[in-house]
Design a protein around this motif. Structure first.
Motif, short mmCIF file in Angstrom:
data_model
loop_
_atom_site.label_atom_id
_atom_site.label_comp_id
_atom_site.label_asym_id
_atom_site.label_seq_id
_atom_site.Cartn_x
_atom_site.Cartn_y
_atom_site.Cartn_z
N LEU A 22 -1.85 3.78 -0.41
CA LEU A 22 -0.81 3.07 0.26
C LEU A 22 -0.80 3.35 1.71
O LEU A 22 -1.24 4.27 2.26
N LYS A 23 -0.04 2.47 2.40
CA LYS A 23 0.00 2.63 3.95
C LYS A 23 1.37 3.15 3.94
O LYS A 23 2.34 2.56 4.05
N LEU A 24 1.28 4.21 4.52
CA LEU A 24 2.98 4.83 4.65
C LEU A 24 3.13 4.82 6.15
O LEU A 24 2.53 4.84 6.95
N ALA A 25 4.71 4.73 6.18
CA ALA A 25 5.15 4.58 7.68
C ALA A 25 5.35 6.24 8.16
O ALA A 25 4.91 6.95 7.35
N GLU A 26 5.46 6.30 9.38
CA GLU A 26 5.44 7.54 10.04
C GLU A 26 6.51 8.66 9.51
O GLU A 26 6.01 9.70 9.32
N GLU A 51 7.00 1.81 -7.65
CA GLU A 51 8.22 1.26 -7.36
C GLU A 51 8.54 1.13 -5.90
O GLU A 51 9.05 0.17 -5.30
N ALA A 52 8.21 2.22 -5.17
CA ALA A 52 8.33 2.32 -3.64
C ALA A 52 7.51 1.03 -3.15
O ALA A 52 8.06 0.43 -2.26
N ALA A 53 6.32 1.06 -3.53
CA ALA A 53 5.15 0.00 -3.00
C ALA A 53 6.01 -1.44 -3.29
O ALA A 53 6.15 -2.32 -2.49
N ALA A 56 8.88 -1.96 -0.74
CA ALA A 56 8.16 -2.37 0.48
C ALA A 56 7.82 -3.80 0.49
O ALA A 56 8.04 -4.64 1.35
N ALA A 57 7.25 -4.24 -0.44
CA ALA A 57 6.86 -5.71 -0.67
C ALA A 57 8.05 -6.49 -0.68
O ALA A 57 7.99 -7.71 -0.06
N ARG A 58 9.28 -6.10 -1.48
CA ARG A 58 10.26 -7.02 -1.50
C ARG A 58 10.78 -7.16 -0.09
O ARG A 58 11.58 -8.06 0.07
N ARG A 59 10.87 -6.10 0.78
CA ARG A 59 11.36 -6.22 1.97
C ARG A 59 10.42 -7.05 3.01
O ARG A 59 10.84 -7.28 4.21
N GLY A 60 9.19 -7.12 2.36
CA GLY A 60 8.45 -7.95 3.33
C GLY A 60 7.38 -7.28 4.40
O GLY A 60 7.09 -7.42 5.26
N SER A 61 7.34 -5.60 3.97
CA SER A 61 6.48 -4.82 5.03
C SER A 61 5.31 -4.55 4.30
O SER A 61 5.07 -4.21 3.03
N ASP A 68 12.20 3.20 0.79
CA ASP A 68 11.50 2.57 -0.27
C ASP A 68 11.44 3.69 -1.36
O ASP A 68 11.62 3.30 -2.65
N PHE A 69 11.12 4.84 -1.03
CA PHE A 69 10.85 6.12 -2.02
C PHE A 69 12.21 6.46 -2.73
O PHE A 69 12.41 6.42 -3.81
N GLU A 70 13.26 6.52 -1.75
CA GLU A 70 14.82 6.48 -2.14
C GLU A 70 15.07 5.78 -3.16
O GLU A 70 15.76 5.84 -4.21
N GLU A 71 14.91 4.32 -2.82
CA GLU A 71 15.14 3.51 -3.64
C GLU A 71 14.55 3.29 -5.06
O GLU A 71 15.23 2.95 -6.08
N ALA A 72 13.20 3.58 -4.92
CA ALA A 72 12.39 3.86 -6.17
C ALA A 72 12.95 4.79 -7.16
O ALA A 72 13.07 4.39 -8.36
N ILE A 73 13.24 5.91 -6.77
CA ILE A 73 13.86 7.02 -7.34
C ILE A 73 15.14 6.57 -7.83
O ILE A 73 15.30 6.79 -9.09
N ASP A 74 16.24 5.92 -7.32
CA ASP A 74 17.11 5.55 -7.76
C ASP A 74 17.02 4.66 -8.77
O ASP A 74 17.77 4.85 -9.85
N ARG A 75 16.14 3.64 -8.57
CA ARG A 75 15.91 2.94 -9.81
C ARG A 75 15.34 3.47 -11.16
O ARG A 75 15.92 2.94 -11.99
N ILE A 76 14.60 4.33 -10.93
CA ILE A 76 14.23 4.74 -11.80
C ILE A 76 14.98 5.83 -12.61
O ILE A 76 15.31 5.81 -13.92
N GLN A 77 15.92 6.58 -11.97
CA GLN A 77 16.94 7.49 -12.67
C GLN A 77 18.09 6.71 -12.95
O GLN A 77 18.81 7.17 -14.25
N LEU A 78 18.37 5.93 -12.11
CA LEU A 78 19.48 5.04 -12.46
C LEU A 78 19.65 3.62 -13.19
O LEU A 78 20.89 3.04 -13.71
N GLY A 79 18.66 2.80 -13.09
CA GLY A 79 18.59 1.80 -13.52
C GLY A 79 18.57 0.76 -12.50
O GLY A 79 18.91 0.93 -11.24
#
Length: 141
Positions: A22-26, A51-53, A56-61, A68-79
């Motif tokens: 993956l290409k990670l932001a700074e 999920e983080a990737a 990022a793709a959904r955001r167009g980045s 993106d990692f925060e959203e991915a973890i929330d999505r996995i843990q909370l649905g």
């Protein structure tokens, strides 16, 4: 043979293996991601990276950011987020009182910093409320 779940350092190392392509932001800190994913095994961590990737793709980045990692973890843990449901005034009041307890207790000097209000700690108790939405308000420290 029983293999135990990875500790913090193990999760961080597993994440480093999975983010190689993956290409990670700074500002991406895999240590924070490893902290939030306690109890996850290698396959769960690989799923979080994927999920983080996707986030990022959904955001167009082209770059995967910390959010993106925060959203991915929330999505996995909370649905999945439920966006179409509006809360009435009584529900808003009840949720506000409910979330005030952990927020208030986190102000003590012995607690760990809060990253998100309304995250898994309070909503993991109820499957119905876990489906409502992800973090209501991010805390920037």
């Amino acid at each position: 043979m029983l293999v135990d779940r990875p500790d913090f350092k193990g999760r961080e190392d597993i994440l480093r293996v999975h983010v190689r392509r993956l290409k990670l932001a700074e500002g991406v800190d895999l240590g924070i991601v490893a902290q939030r994913t306690s109890g996850m095994v290698g396959a769960d961590l690989a799923n979080a990276v994927n999920e983080a990737a996707l986030a990022a793709a959904r955001r167009g980045s082209a770059l995967v950011e910390q959010r993106d990692f925060e959203e991915a973890i929330d999505r996995i843990q909370l649905g999945l987020k439920k966006r179409g449901r509006a809360m009435n005034e009584e529900e808003k009041r009840r949720v506000a009182f409910h979330e005030a307890g952990p927020t208030r207790s986190s102000r003590s000097r012995w607690s760990t910093p809060i990253r998100c209000i309304g995250s898994r700690s309070s909503r993991a108790r109820s499957a119905r409320s876990a489906r409502r939405s992800s973090c209501r308000r991010r805390i920037v420290t």
